[in-house]
Design a protein around this motif. Structure first.
Motif, mmCIF file in Angstrom:
data_model
loop_
_atom_site.group_PDB
_atom_site.id
_atom_site.type_symbol
_atom_site.label_atom_id
_atom_site.label_comp_id
_atom_site.label_asym_id
_atom_site.label_seq_id
_atom_site.Cartn_x
_atom_site.Cartn_y
_atom_site.Cartn_z
ATOM 1 N N ARG A 123 0.771 44.712 -1.360
ATOM 2 C CA ARG A 123 -0.449 45.469 -1.089
ATOM 3 C C ARG A 123 -0.146 46.755 -0.339
ATOM 4 O O ARG A 123 -0.662 47.810 -0.670
ATOM 5 N N GLU B 44 13.787 48.128 -3.129
ATOM 6 C CA GLU B 44 12.877 49.186 -2.702
ATOM 7 C C GLU B 44 12.382 48.932 -1.291
ATOM 8 O O GLU B 44 12.204 49.867 -0.516
ATOM 9 N N LEU B 45 12.169 47.653 -0.957
ATOM 10 C CA LEU B 45 11.739 47.346 0.397
ATOM 11 C C LEU B 45 12.830 47.687 1.401
ATOM 12 O O LEU B 45 12.564 48.156 2.494
ATOM 13 N N ALA B 46 14.078 47.467 0.996
ATOM 14 C CA ALA B 46 15.188 47.658 1.926
ATOM 15 C C ALA B 46 15.396 49.118 2.265
ATOM 16 O O ALA B 46 16.106 49.441 3.206
ATOM 17 N N GLU B 47 14.764 50.031 1.506
ATOM 18 C CA GLU B 47 14.903 51.436 1.870
ATOM 19 C C GLU B 47 14.316 51.704 3.240
ATOM 20 O O GLU B 47 14.626 52.709 3.876
ATOM 21 N N ALA B 48 13.471 50.820 3.682
ATOM 22 C CA ALA B 48 12.926 50.951 5.037
ATOM 23 C C ALA B 48 14.000 50.708 6.090
ATOM 24 O O ALA B 48 13.819 50.994 7.253
ATOM 25 N N GLU B 49 15.147 50.175 5.651
ATOM 26 C CA GLU B 49 16.207 49.816 6.588
ATOM 27 C C GLU B 49 16.796 51.023 7.300
ATOM 28 O O GLU B 49 17.169 50.955 8.451
ATOM 29 N N ARG C 44 6.655 48.183 7.766
ATOM 30 C CA ARG C 44 7.453 47.994 6.569
ATOM 31 C C ARG C 44 8.788 47.333 6.897
ATOM 32 O O ARG C 44 9.208 46.393 6.237
ATOM 33 N N ILE D 207 8.307 43.638 7.641
ATOM 34 C CA ILE D 207 8.081 42.802 6.455
ATOM 35 C C ILE D 207 9.404 42.599 5.729
ATOM 36 O O ILE D 207 9.745 41.492 5.296
ATOM 37 N N ASP D 208 10.174 43.673 5.605
ATOM 38 C CA ASP D 208 11.468 43.580 4.926
ATOM 39 C C ASP D 208 12.395 42.613 5.664
ATOM 40 O O ASP D 208 12.927 41.666 5.083
ATOM 41 N N PRO E 283 15.635 54.332 8.354
ATOM 42 C CA PRO E 283 14.540 55.283 8.471
ATOM 43 C C PRO E 283 15.033 56.647 8.955
ATOM 44 O O PRO E 283 16.022 56.746 9.667
ATOM 45 N N THR F 24 4.851 38.228 0.897
ATOM 46 C CA THR F 24 5.134 38.970 -0.323
ATOM 47 C C THR F 24 3.907 39.756 -0.758
ATOM 48 O O THR F 24 4.007 40.921 -1.166
ATOM 49 N N LEU G 135 11.098 38.997 5.455
ATOM 50 C CA LEU G 135 11.319 38.308 4.186
ATOM 51 C C LEU G 135 12.761 37.832 4.052
ATOM 52 O O LEU G 135 13.015 36.732 3.570
ATOM 53 N N ARG G 136 13.704 38.656 4.495
ATOM 54 C CA ARG G 136 15.101 38.201 4.460
ATOM 55 C C ARG G 136 15.284 36.956 5.322
ATOM 56 O O ARG G 136 15.925 35.984 4.930
ATOM 57 N N LEU H 11 11.044 39.532 -5.314
ATOM 58 C CA LEU H 11 10.781 38.530 -4.282
ATOM 59 C C LEU H 11 10.072 37.304 -4.821
ATOM 60 O O LEU H 11 10.369 36.180 -4.444
ATOM 61 N N THR I 114 5.340 47.271 -3.775
ATOM 62 C CA THR I 114 6.541 46.788 -4.441
ATOM 63 C C THR I 114 6.883 45.384 -3.949
ATOM 64 O O THR I 114 6.579 45.032 -2.812
ATOM 65 N N PHE J 32 2.920 48.277 0.382
ATOM 66 C CA PHE J 32 4.008 49.171 -0.019
ATOM 67 C C PHE J 32 4.151 49.247 -1.527
ATOM 68 O O PHE J 32 5.026 49.939 -2.037
ATOM 69 N N ALA K 22 3.505 42.736 1.352
ATOM 70 C CA ALA K 22 4.440 43.777 0.936
ATOM 71 C C ALA K 22 3.914 44.478 -0.303
ATOM 72 O O ALA K 22 3.966 45.711 -0.412
#
Lengths: 133, 130, 502
Positions: free
Chosen positions: B98, B107-112, C155, C158-159, B114, B93, C162-163, B25, B102, B100, B96
């Motif tokens: 702090r 890796e952040l998108a893994e939250a997509e 989470r 934030i994801d 759930p 950023t 950011l996009r 990012l 990353t 998570f 994120a």
């Protein structure tokens, strides 16, 4: 934060100095380079230096109000500065001038003061969010 | 001069696109800052070559070689706004990083996707932590 | 004085709201009534402005009394006034709804100052007559919407945030590039002045490039094909009042900007842009509706339907006939009300059933029949069932396509309507009709929370039914706005004086 004795001791002095300079720049902006935006940045610089030297909590205590509240006051001032023009059939933000004893006074200074406070509040709020605890 | 400007703008855009393609990012953000710079240069260039009349002040009063202040005013405004947006994205950023640990987009998108209904669970744990 | 005050009042109301709520940052309880009062003021000012422009014509104000091509002008014609009124309606509805469950956490995170800032940006974008000023209002709106999107700091927020941030940053930078290009070509950024000078620009190719850059920038904002990816990634993470105001207003500002710019500045080249916009419109309708069919989360289904509906709104500017543009405007009015209401109802479904996932919902028709009926009004309207508002919007758009002999456009518009019905029936079947899943129901909200939730839902449903049953005045207003958009010389004359028009 880095614990430097020199910085810690001189921080309050530098803070007041930068605020004094920022007010000077704000007023100078009337007809020369300067103005609310620059002044606000300088004032915010002083607060940030203080936050680096003495920590975030001390800076917030110095400001008394939350940084966002400064934006609120600034917005109110800027908003109000445009209103007098409306009374005389003119469009919004038409600034009015008066010359008591040759001193040029206009509603523009209120607008600039608003800009000053908004910039000060915004920069401080952003930076304090980045500093952490 | 114009050609030099054009080449400079092209180079900066190339660098920014390269950074955009990164999965990190922070690099993407740096790419955006560069992109904004390139656009500001483009405005400066466009303002100079165009058939401009000097606004408000008469050309005779200004004399030859006076620059048109409009592009500069536009660029100044764009820089200020870009500064605000960049600062905001930077704060996001940092949050994120702090919370998570990353700043990688993947890796952040893994939250997509759930496993649990995320809104309730995540919000609840957050409220407990606070 | 009154006219000039009226002109800026829709901007001053949210500005005052933002200033006062920011000032009272640590007192969320006091922010609530201020925020609601500011939205009511916005609605009142916008209605007054609509009445004024409908009877007296376009209202122009040169801010700070700097004359038109140099200073920044606010220009409100009938189209702008309609958009401001609908902004006011949505603002009041969402400000009320935001007092429902979850209000305390939201308010502590700064919901109200950001909400007012968003309204300020939207109102400014609708009212301005200057292209660079439009850019500034876009950014005001954008910063406020970033803040609103990540209000809970989860989470997925934030994801998604950011996009949304990165894509929109690039989009607005394209906008800036187009502004620079237009400045270089014409030496002005006043929209009326641009419209006056654009046909005479020697380098029409560069002008078309600037137009395409603007289409990309506004298209990213409006979530048209192929720039829609950020919307479903971000909207479904936001808290419900935020999602509702986003769904209602954010994409529509992009649509407004496309309609304004392509009917005013680039209208002389409509033969070139028309087909491009038509293809974009069709692709947007189709991808949106298929995306919705593939999902099983209420919020995601609704997010994809926003995209699909944006396509209908672009038909007007693609065809450039009075009927098509009037149809698009009617469609925008109808869609904002209906879509925001569906998001509000999704929040109510969550309150009643404890989830947004269709798999975890069920049996609500037995426990909450009123909610079921309230869902059916906007859902069927979205699909275009007579006699609800969506039917008339779709009818106008399809009829305009047929008159322009764009058979494909008409066919796509009709087919997408059927598929929309399919998605709505899916939500109905899963959430309301099938047997309730095992597990204890969530705790019912308090009486005052229920009131805050259902007042706006019922009011918006009533508006939908009103537009459906009593279409005539709305259609007449849309036609008046469309005629204003197509009469560029009148716009130029209103801003720059009669001698500038040809």
């Amino acid at each position: 934060m880095n614990d430097s004795l020199i910085l810690r001791t001189s921080a309050p002095l530098l803070l007041w100095l930068s605020i004094a300079v920022s007010v000077f720049v704000l007023l100078r902006g009337h007809n020369a380079p300067g103005g609310g935006f620059l002044g606000g940045l300088m004032g915010a610089g002083g607060v940030l230096l203080y936050a680096i030297a003495r920590g975030r909590v001390a800076a917030i205590r110095f400001l008394r109000l939350p940084p966002v509240a400064y934006c609120g006051i600034g917005l109110l001032a800027a908003l109000a500065s445009g209103l007098p023009g409306l009374l005389g059939e003119a469009p919004y933000l038409t600034h009015l001038w008066a010359f008591p004893a040759g001193l040029p006074l206009g509603t523009t200074i209120l607008f600039d003061l608003g800009v000053y406070l908004v910039v000060l509040g915004t920069i401080t709020a952003m930076f304090l969010a980045l500093v952490g605890d | 001069m114009e050609i030099l400007f054009a080449i400079a703008i092209g180079t900066v855009v190339t660098a920014s696109v390269y950074l955009f393609l990164s999965r990190d990012l922070l690099r993407g953000l740096l790419g955006f800052i560069l992109f904004g710079t390139a656009v500001n240069l483009a405005i400066l260039l466009a303002g100079r070559v165009g058939p401009m009349r000097p606004p408000l002040v008469d050309a005779a009063v200004l004399g030859a070689g006076a620059a048109n202040p409009l592009p500069q005013a536009l660029i100044l405004t764009a820089i200020v706004i870009g500064f605000g947006l960049t600062a905001f994205a930077l704060i996001l950023t940092l949050t994120a990083h702090r919370e998570f640990g990353t700043t990688s987009v993947e890796e952040l998108a893994e939250a997509e996707t759930p496993k649990v209904p995320a809104n309730t669970a995540a919000a609840a744990t957050r409220r407990e932590a606070a | 004085m009154t006219a000039q005050l009226l002109l800026v009042a829709p901007l001053l109301a949210p500005l005052l709201g933002a200033a006062l709520t920011a000032l009272l940052w640590r007192r969320p309880a006091v922010q609530r009534p201020i925020s609601l009062a500011a939205t009511v003021l916005l609605l009142g000012a916008a209605v007054g402005l609509l009445a004024h422009t409908a009877s007296h014509g376009t209202l122009v104000g040169a801010m700070g009394a700097w004359p038109a091509p140099f200073g920044i002008v606010l220009v409100v014609d009938v189209f702008s006034a309609i958009m401001l009124v609908i902004t006011g309606v949505m603002a009041v509805a969402v400000a009320l709804y935001a007092m429902g469950p979850g209000a305390a956490e939201r308010d502590r995170a700064g919901f109200h100052p950001l909400f007012q800032g968003l309204l300020l940006g939207v109102a400014g974008a609708f009212a301005t007559g200057d292209l660079f000023n439009l850019y500034v209002w876009f950014e005001v709106m954008l910063i406020a919407s970033f803040g609103l999107l990540v209000l809970d700091r989860t989470r997925e927020q934030i994801d998604g945030g950011l996009r949304y941030v990165l894509l929109n940053l690039v989009g607005t930078t394209f906008f800036l590039l187009a502004v620079g290009l237009l400045l270089g070509l014409t030496g002005t950024l006043n929209m009326a002045d641009l419209a006056r000078l654009a046909p005479d620009v020697d380098n029409q190719g560069a002008l078309a490039a600037a137009a395409m850059l603007l289409l990309v920038a506004f298209g990213a904002k409006a979530a048209v094909f192929p720039l829609f990816n950020w919307l479903p990634a971000a909207y479904h993470t936001a808290s419900m009042p935020v999602a509702a105001i986003f769904a209602a207003l954010l994409t529509k500002v992009g649509v407004y900007a496309i309609i304004r710019v392509f009917t005013l500045i680039f209208a002389h080249d409509a033969a070139f842009f028309g087909p491009i916009l038509a293809v974009v419109a069709m692709a947007t309708m189709v991808t949106g509706v298929f995306g919705a069919a593939a999902h099983y989360d209420v919020r995601r289904i609704l997010s994809f339907h926003i995209i699909s509906q944006i396509g209908y709104m672009l038909v007007g500017v693609a065809l450039m006939t009075p009927l098509a543009i009037a149809g698009s405007i009617l469609y925008v009015i109808h869609h904002i009300v209906v879509k925001a209401n569906l998001f509000l109802i999704a929040g109510a479904i969550r309150q009643a059933g404890g989830s947004f996932a269709l798999a975890r919902l069920g049996g609500l028709w037995v426990t909450r029949p009123l909610l079921g009926l309230l869902f059916l009004v906007p859902a069927l309207s979205l699909a275009g069932m007579p006699p609800l508002s969506g039917f008339w919007g779709k009818l106008a758009v399809v009829r305009a396509s047929l008159e322009a002999q764009s058979w494909v456009l008409a066919a796509v518009a009709l087919a997408v309507g059927v598929l929309t019905l399919f998605s709505m029936i899916k939500i109905w079947n899963e959430a309301f009709w099938k047997a309730a899943p095992a597990g204890p129901p969530p705790a019912p909200p308090t009486r005052s929370q229920r009131l805050a939730t259902f007042t706006p839902i019922v009011a918006l449903a009533a508006i939908t039914v009103t537009i459906g049953l009593w279409t005539e005045p709305f259609l007449a207003l849309s036609f008046q706005a469309a005629d204003g958009l197509l009469d560029r010389q009148a716009y130029i004359a209103a801003v720059l004086g009669p001698e500038a028009a040809r």
